[in-house]
Structure formats: structure tokens, C-alpha cells
Design an enzyme around this catalytic site. Sequence first.
Site, PDB file in Angstrom:
ATOM      1  N   GLU A 114      59.165  34.723  26.435  1.00 47.24           N
ATOM      2  CA  GLU A 114      58.269  33.830  27.200  1.00 47.24           C
ATOM      3  C   GLU A 114      56.909  34.472  27.356  1.00 47.24           C
ATOM      4  O   GLU A 114      56.812  35.690  27.400  1.00 47.24           O
ATOM      5  CB  GLU A 114      58.801  33.657  28.636  1.00 47.24           C
ATOM      6  CG  GLU A 114      60.060  32.901  28.749  1.00 47.24           C
ATOM      7  CD  GLU A 114      60.671  33.039  30.152  1.00 47.24           C
ATOM      8  OE1 GLU A 114      60.050  33.641  31.050  1.00 47.24           O
ATOM      9  OE2 GLU A 114      61.781  32.538  30.317  1.00 47.24           O
ATOM     10  N   LYS A 116      53.978  36.075  29.324  1.00 48.40           N
ATOM     11  CA  LYS A 116      53.923  36.749  30.626  1.00 48.40           C
ATOM     12  C   LYS A 116      52.652  36.261  31.316  1.00 48.40           C
ATOM     13  O   LYS A 116      51.543  36.539  30.866  1.00 48.40           O
ATOM     14  CB  LYS A 116      53.885  38.263  30.412  1.00 48.40           C
ATOM     15  CG  LYS A 116      53.843  39.044  31.682  1.00 48.40           C
ATOM     16  CD  LYS A 116      54.235  40.493  31.398  1.00 48.40           C
ATOM     17  CE  LYS A 116      53.417  41.480  32.184  1.00 48.40           C
ATOM     18  NZ  LYS A 116      53.324  41.218  33.610  1.00 48.40           N
ATOM     19  N   ASP A 118      49.718  36.045  33.821  1.00 51.94           N
ATOM     20  CA  ASP A 118      49.027  37.083  34.585  1.00 51.94           C
ATOM     21  C   ASP A 118      48.639  36.536  35.953  1.00 51.94           C
ATOM     22  O   ASP A 118      47.527  36.073  36.175  1.00 51.94           O
ATOM     23  CB  ASP A 118      47.774  37.534  33.818  1.00 51.94           C
ATOM     24  CG  ASP A 118      47.197  38.801  34.417  1.00 51.94           C
ATOM     25  OD1 ASP A 118      47.887  39.438  35.236  1.00 51.94           O
ATOM     26  OD2 ASP A 118      46.065  39.154  34.065  1.00 51.94           O
ATOM     27  N   TYR A 229      59.983  30.764  36.208  1.00 49.85           N
ATOM     28  CA  TYR A 229      60.647  31.301  35.024  1.00 49.85           C
ATOM     29  C   TYR A 229      62.040  31.865  35.290  1.00 49.85           C
ATOM     30  O   TYR A 229      62.620  32.494  34.425  1.00 49.85           O
ATOM     31  CB  TYR A 229      59.790  32.371  34.349  1.00 49.85           C
ATOM     32  CG  TYR A 229      59.193  33.385  35.304  1.00 49.85           C
ATOM     33  CD1 TYR A 229      59.990  34.254  36.029  1.00 49.85           C
ATOM     34  CD2 TYR A 229      57.814  33.459  35.472  1.00 49.85           C
ATOM     35  CE1 TYR A 229      59.440  35.176  36.898  1.00 49.85           C
ATOM     36  CE2 TYR A 229      57.258  34.384  36.335  1.00 49.85           C
ATOM     37  CZ  TYR A 229      58.076  35.238  37.052  1.00 49.85           C
ATOM     38  OH  TYR A 229      57.532  36.134  37.910  1.00 49.85           O
ATOM     39  N   LYS A 320      53.200  44.220  26.787  1.00 45.93           N
ATOM     40  CA  LYS A 320      51.830  43.845  27.137  1.00 45.93           C
ATOM     41  C   LYS A 320      50.892  44.003  25.953  1.00 45.93           C
ATOM     42  O   LYS A 320      50.988  44.994  25.226  1.00 45.93           O
ATOM     43  CB  LYS A 320      51.339  44.690  28.312  1.00 45.93           C
ATOM     44  CG  LYS A 320      52.052  44.305  29.602  1.00 45.93           C
ATOM     45  CD  LYS A 320      51.598  45.086  30.782  1.00 45.93           C
ATOM     46  CE  LYS A 320      50.423  44.565  31.487  1.00 45.93           C
ATOM     47  NZ  LYS A 320      50.156  45.060  32.788  1.00 45.93           N
ATOM     48  N   CYS A 414      13.467  49.322  46.287  1.00 45.03           N
ATOM     49  CA  CYS A 414      13.657  48.250  45.308  1.00 45.03           C
ATOM     50  C   CYS A 414      12.816  48.535  44.059  1.00 45.03           C
ATOM     51  O   CYS A 414      11.604  48.753  44.169  1.00 45.03           O
ATOM     52  CB  CYS A 414      13.248  46.918  45.922  1.00 45.03           C
ATOM     53  SG  CYS A 414      13.189  45.595  44.704  1.00 45.03           S
ATOM     54  N   CYS A 417       9.731  45.922  43.796  1.00 44.38           N
ATOM     55  CA  CYS A 417       8.606  45.821  44.729  1.00 44.38           C
ATOM     56  C   CYS A 417       8.425  47.087  45.554  1.00 44.38           C
ATOM     57  O   CYS A 417       7.567  47.120  46.434  1.00 44.38           O
ATOM     58  CB  CYS A 417       8.819  44.643  45.667  1.00 44.38           C
ATOM     59  SG  CYS A 417      10.161  44.916  46.830  1.00 44.38           S
ATOM     60  N   CYS A 436      17.485  44.468  48.698  1.00 39.81           N
ATOM     61  CA  CYS A 436      16.063  44.649  48.956  1.00 39.81           C
ATOM     62  C   CYS A 436      15.718  43.831  50.196  1.00 39.81           C
ATOM     63  O   CYS A 436      16.090  42.672  50.307  1.00 39.81           O
ATOM     64  CB  CYS A 436      15.281  44.144  47.744  1.00 39.81           C
ATOM     65  SG  CYS A 436      13.549  43.897  48.083  1.00 39.81           S
ATOM     66  N   CYS A 441       9.557  40.100  47.649  1.00 44.11           N
ATOM     67  CA  CYS A 441       9.804  40.819  46.394  1.00 44.11           C
ATOM     68  C   CYS A 441       9.720  39.819  45.224  1.00 44.11           C
ATOM     69  O   CYS A 441      10.382  38.775  45.254  1.00 44.11           O
ATOM     70  CB  CYS A 441      11.195  41.444  46.459  1.00 44.11           C
ATOM     71  SG  CYS A 441      11.768  42.089  44.896  1.00 44.11           S
TER      72      CYS A 441
HETATM   73  S1  IVH Z   1      60.863  37.695  34.716  1.00 45.78           S
HETATM   74  C1  IVH Z   1      63.917  40.402  36.981  1.00 45.78           C
HETATM   75  N1  IVH Z   1      59.177  36.175  33.369  1.00 45.78           N
HETATM   76  O1  IVH Z   1      55.394  40.012  35.282  1.00 45.78           O
HETATM   77  C2  IVH Z   1      62.930  39.755  36.074  1.00 45.78           C
HETATM   78  N2  IVH Z   1      58.271  37.760  34.876  1.00 45.78           N
HETATM   79  O2  IVH Z   1      55.456  42.869  34.608  1.00 45.78           O
HETATM   80  C3  IVH Z   1      61.810  39.136  36.796  1.00 45.78           C
HETATM   81  N3  IVH Z   1      55.825  37.709  35.051  1.00 45.78           N
HETATM   82  O3  IVH Z   1      57.451  41.038  37.944  1.00 45.78           O
HETATM   83  C4  IVH Z   1      60.597  38.809  36.044  1.00 45.78           C
HETATM   84  N4  IVH Z   1      55.500  36.078  33.621  1.00 45.78           N
HETATM   85  O4  IVH Z   1      55.747  39.041  38.308  1.00 45.78           O
HETATM   86  C5  IVH Z   1      59.319  37.157  34.274  1.00 45.78           C
HETATM   87  N5  IVH Z   1      57.816  34.727  32.168  1.00 45.78           N
HETATM   88  C6  IVH Z   1      57.950  35.708  33.054  1.00 45.78           C
HETATM   89  C7  IVH Z   1      56.831  36.295  33.687  1.00 45.78           C
HETATM   90  C8  IVH Z   1      57.039  37.338  34.585  1.00 45.78           C
HETATM   91  C9  IVH Z   1      54.931  36.927  34.439  1.00 45.78           C
HETATM   92  C10 IVH Z   1      55.478  38.799  35.982  1.00 45.78           C
HETATM   93  C11 IVH Z   1      56.470  39.001  37.103  1.00 45.78           C
HETATM   94  C12 IVH Z   1      57.067  40.353  36.804  1.00 45.78           C
HETATM   95  C13 IVH Z   1      55.959  41.031  36.076  1.00 45.78           C
HETATM   96  C14 IVH Z   1      56.475  42.180  35.227  1.00 45.78           C
END
Ligand code: IVH
Length: 686
Positions: A114, A116, A118, A229, A320, A414, A417, A436, A441
Site C-alpha cells: 500500500e 504509505k 505521509d 488502512y 521509504k 535592516c 534601510c 525591521c 523602509c
Molecule cells: S500500517 C501495525 N499502513 O506510517 C501496523 N501504516 O512508518 C500499523 N502509515 O505508524 C501501520 N500509511 O502511521 C500502515 N498504508 C499504511 C500507512 C501507514 C502510512 C503510517 C503509520 C505508521 C507509519 C510507519
Amino acid sequence: MTFALARHRHVQLVEQIRQHDEAYYLHDRPTISDQEYDRLYHELLDLELAFPELSCAESPSQRIGGAPLSAFNSVQHLSPLRSLDNTYSQTEVREFVARLQRLLPGEKLEWILEPKVDGLAVNLRYEDGLLVVGATRGDGVTGDDITANLKTIRSVPLRLNAGSQGVMRGKVEVRGEVFLRKNAFSKLNANRITAGDEPFANARNAAAGSLKQLDPREAAKRPLDLIIYGVGFLESTEGLPLITHAESLSWLASLGFKTPARTWFCRSTDDILSALQELEQVRGTFDYETDGAVIKLNDIALRELAGFTSKAPRWAMAYKYAAEQAETKLNAITIQVGRTGALTPVAELEPVFLAGSTISRATLHNEDELRRKDIRIGDTVIIEKAGEVIPAVVRVVLEKRAGDETVFEFPKVCPECQGRIERAITPGGSGVVWRCQNSQCPAQVRGRLEHWCARGAMDIEGGGEVLVKQLVRQGLAHDVSDLYQLSLEQISGLERMGEKSARNFLEGLVASKSRDLWRLLFGLGIVHVGAGSAKSLGCHFVSLDALAGASHIKLAQIDDVGEVIADSLVRWFGDPKNQALIERLRVMGLNFSSELYRPAEAVVVGPFAQFTFVLTGTLPTLTREKATALIESGGGKVSGSVSKKTTYVLAGEEAGSKLKKARELGVTVLDEPSFLKMFEDSIPSD
Ligand code: IVH
């Protein structure tokens, strides 16, 4: 309308609005016009005003957000929220898969990959299908109760969709990530910049700031979103098809949650590595930031066998993507003086190509940031572009330091000025900024004139950087009132100014005289006053004179204003130089009044109008939320502490110090039955 009819219509409206929300916020497929939606929504609000007892936890009216909190309560999650092991290395991904295969010999392992997201991890608890509490991760065991803020997110179902086995019974906790969509983030930052506030460094910080707002109405203004998720806790799995993670995700979607936009089903390490590659290519098209991928074992029974380490599950891992970075040389540090006088250090870089564009300047934010990172002129630095954000200098490559780099001396005056500068804390508390203090200015004057002419403010065509620079340099304009005395000869005499453009500019100036008050207010560039607060002020005061004479207390009470802006306004209008400017603008014939739609003053009505309640102890049937909702629907207020101003204390079992205090002060104490009777007696019978 009889109560029975009203109830029937209310049920219909709740369901219709829920369906429209789902179509719009989950599937991005609106089914009605905004106008029609508003009509349904107002019909619902009117019904709840006439019959307050119709208001219920799943009513969309509950999304608006109640009164500001003084602090968040803590909540314990039903099962801990764990984090994940992180890696940037594909070799470690291979090792992770091999390790799990050793742990589960003979099993055919399948994976779901999936994006991730942010954002920030949150946990939502539903009981019998109703959202009861939403919390931050906190320390994993206990988090902050941010239910009111989470309810403002339209893609969060207040009640879960009924499944094939009817209403979802018992307790369920689901986990997901709250985020701010990329376009919402850009808009939010643009507004902050025009209001003279420091922009957020990235969407994640902006989302965190919004979630931690104690005032849910503030949180509601920032369009947060949530992707779910996983399931964290399930009281009863009876009849649920939850053998695999893929099934959980479809089940979650069927309950009404937004789930990951795309997932990849993988049978081998090679499948995983190619999915990682594919995600990297498409993630730019998602409307939220992703910083990597999460690789999860699909089979839930196998997950249980694999178990957890002390920190994280053994069955999942986060991969990552390295942020888009580049190495370059920092040739010089310059100081930019903004229209509010803020001094921002800017890195002048050896041009370098990064994530689609050539970068030659990057912000260094402020002096503290420069010192913290020990950035020197001549250093080799790493710059980064995280998402939509202005490039920033991340760090110095110390190995490449030759010894002849020079420490940048932050100016004592500044640079524009030579005026005095003073340190101030930015309102978001995100940093310290030198400003400033000389309002004359030239950099500030230029900034103020450009801002006045900007499209979002007085909208004067042609009043851009090039023209403004010349007007200031030639001494033709010192403040915005001077613009209205410019002659055709003066303007057409400037560089790159034909007679036609000069005429257009003059016409633009004339047209700007009749703009609404909010544009003028915003255009004046008063520190922290953005377009939103300018509109609220315009709406509220209607005339500039009424606003200029308003007290701090009065200002701070207005929507979109608050203490910091009120302070800034009082200071601005108290300055004789600004008062003189206002008078000059008046003489030039500028419009000082607002035509903005002004809703009738909300008159608080209801059986509890003017009453303040304090709740204490556990009530026999009502939850604290329900009791609060009843009081508020009757026009009353709920306060956290007992004082002489308290009208009633509603006490349940194990009421403690608040009850004692009520008795000391002689405040009437009610139990639940007498409170409910009071409420029912006030409802007109059919
Ligand atoms: S699963 C026990 N799925 O990324 C497993 N986490 O770096 C729980 N996050 O703590 C996490 N997208 O806050 C999961 N598709 C995703 C996610 C996800 C973002 C975050 C989450 C996690 C952190 C880990």
C-alpha cells in the site's frame, strides 16, 4: 409540523446527506449541486432547531464542531497502535521477506503493498456502528481525544454502513492516517504568506497543526482527509469475511471508509520490488503526499503466528523513498525584507536541477535555523524539495568543508534601510523572526504597494513588481494613498510604460476606489490579517470607522479573528501614521463600507438560553456528549468548572470536587431525571 413528521423527515435528511457526502468525499463523484446540498443541510439544521431532541451523534450537524476545548482529554486505545520498522534499502526488503519465510516455513506467503500516506496516525472507535471517539497515536497506548476535530472530516463516517448482517455490533477500532490534500496545503500556505505568516514546511506539519487545534471550528476550516488502512480491534468477527488483509480493506470500504487509492497484490520478492517501482512512478499523481510503501502480509492468521517485536509487527515493513535531494554549492546568503518587515535569509545556490526544475535559491527560514544547521557561505549543501514546498537547505556536507567557508553574520540593522530590527516570535510559534521596525523602509513600502494592488486585495491591473519598484525609487509613492494622486504624465514617463498601460493602470486605480471594505482591509497589509479575517471583519463591522474604534475584547470574539489578530489590529489602528493614512484614503474617495452578506445576529433561543451547566460524575443513561448536545441544542452552555456564574451542576455517580464546590457556592444541583424532565417540559407538544 408534528414531532412524528419531523422525526421522519430528519431520518431521511441524515441518510440523504450521508449518501451525498459519501459520493463527494469518498468517490469524488458529486451527485447534487452545492446549492441543493446546502438546502438539505439547512433544512436539517432548522429541524434540529425546532426539535432539538432530533439531533443525534450521526447527524451531519455534529460535524460543525462544538465549543473550543481548554485541553485534550486522554483516551486509551483498545489495542496499542504500533509503528513499523522502516527501511530505505531494497536489500532489507529482501531480508524481511526471507526472515518471515523462515519464521513460517512451508507457507506460501502473499503480500499487499500500500502507499504509505505521509500524515498522522489516528485511531477511531465505533460502538454499535456509531463513532464514539477518535484519538491520536500518542505513546501508542494512550492518545489525545480529538473526536471533535475528526468529525469535521467529511470522509469520516459518523455511523458505519450496515453490512449484510445488519448494524455493526460491539466495539471496533480502525486505524488510518490523517492528511491534508496537496491542493489544500498549497492554498493554506498561500493564504499564510499573504497574511504575513510563516508558511508550513510541509503538508504533514500543516495537518498536525490542524488536528491539534483546540477549537474544532478552526480545524474545520482546513480540509483534512483520512485514509483507513487497518483494523486495530474487533469485538466480534462473527460472520465477517476477514481471512486476509485484502478482505479487511474491502470490508472497511463497504463500511464507508476511504481506503488506500491503489494496492498491489504480490506473491514474491520480485513482485514486491516491481510494485515499489510502480508506486514510485504513480505516487506523484495522488492528491496526498506519500513517503513510501507499506508491505503487509496478507493472511491474517499467519500474521498472528509471526507476532510482534517489542516495537513493531514482524509481518509488515515500511519502505521509504529517499526525498528528492540534490547537492550544490551555497554561493551567498542574502536577506529578503518582506512587506511586514520580516528578514528572511535566502541561500543563493549554484543552479542545480531537482525534481523537474532548476533551483538557484532556497529559503533558510530564519537566523535560528541557520545557526542550528551551521550553514556557512561556500559550503556544499544538500537541498530538498518535499512535495509542493519551496526548496529548503537540509544540511551541510561536512566532509566537503575546506575550511575557507565563512560564517554568515546576521545583520544588526535592516539591510534595506539601515533601520532598527527586533526579534519576535511568529504566531504559529514555529520560529523567531527579526523584523525591521522602520515602516518607511523601501522594501516594506514596495511590499505594501504590491500587496495593495494584488489580485486577491484591491485587484489593480498593472500594479506589479516592476512598476512599484520605479514608483518607490522615483519618490512618487510612499504609501498606498499616493497611488491615487499619480498623473498620466508621471506614470507614462516611467520605464517600460506606454501611454496605454499607464491609462489602464489609472483606470484600475479608479475602479479600486469602490471595492468592498474587506479588500481594502486585506490590502492594508496589517500583520496576520488574511483575506478570511478581513471578510469576517467587514461582515461584522460594515464600516471601517466602526472597526477602527473597536476594542481588543470585541475584536477577539469575532470568527476568524482571535487574540493575535485583535492585538495586531489594535496596534495598527492606534498608530497615528496609520490614522493619517486612513484619512488620506477617505479624502481620495475610497469606499469604507462592506456589502458582504450579513446573517441576522444569531439570537440564542431555547429552554436553556443564558444557562451555564457543569457536568460531573457518571450519569445513569446519558453520555457526557449526549448531555452536552442536549444542553447546547437548548441554547445553553457547558463549562468545565464551577463558579458563581454556573446555573446548574448536572451530577451523576462518583461526582467529586465539582459537586462539593457547587454546594459551597449554593449552585443548584440536578440529577439526570430532573434534568431530562426540565428538557422535556420545554418541548412544545405536538
Ligand atoms: S500500517 C501495525 N499502513 O506510517 C501496523 N501504516 O512508518 C500499523 N502509515 O505508524 C501501520 N500509511 O502511521 C500502515 N498504508 C499504511 C500507512 C501507514 C502510512 C503510517 C503509520 C505508521 C507509519 C510507519
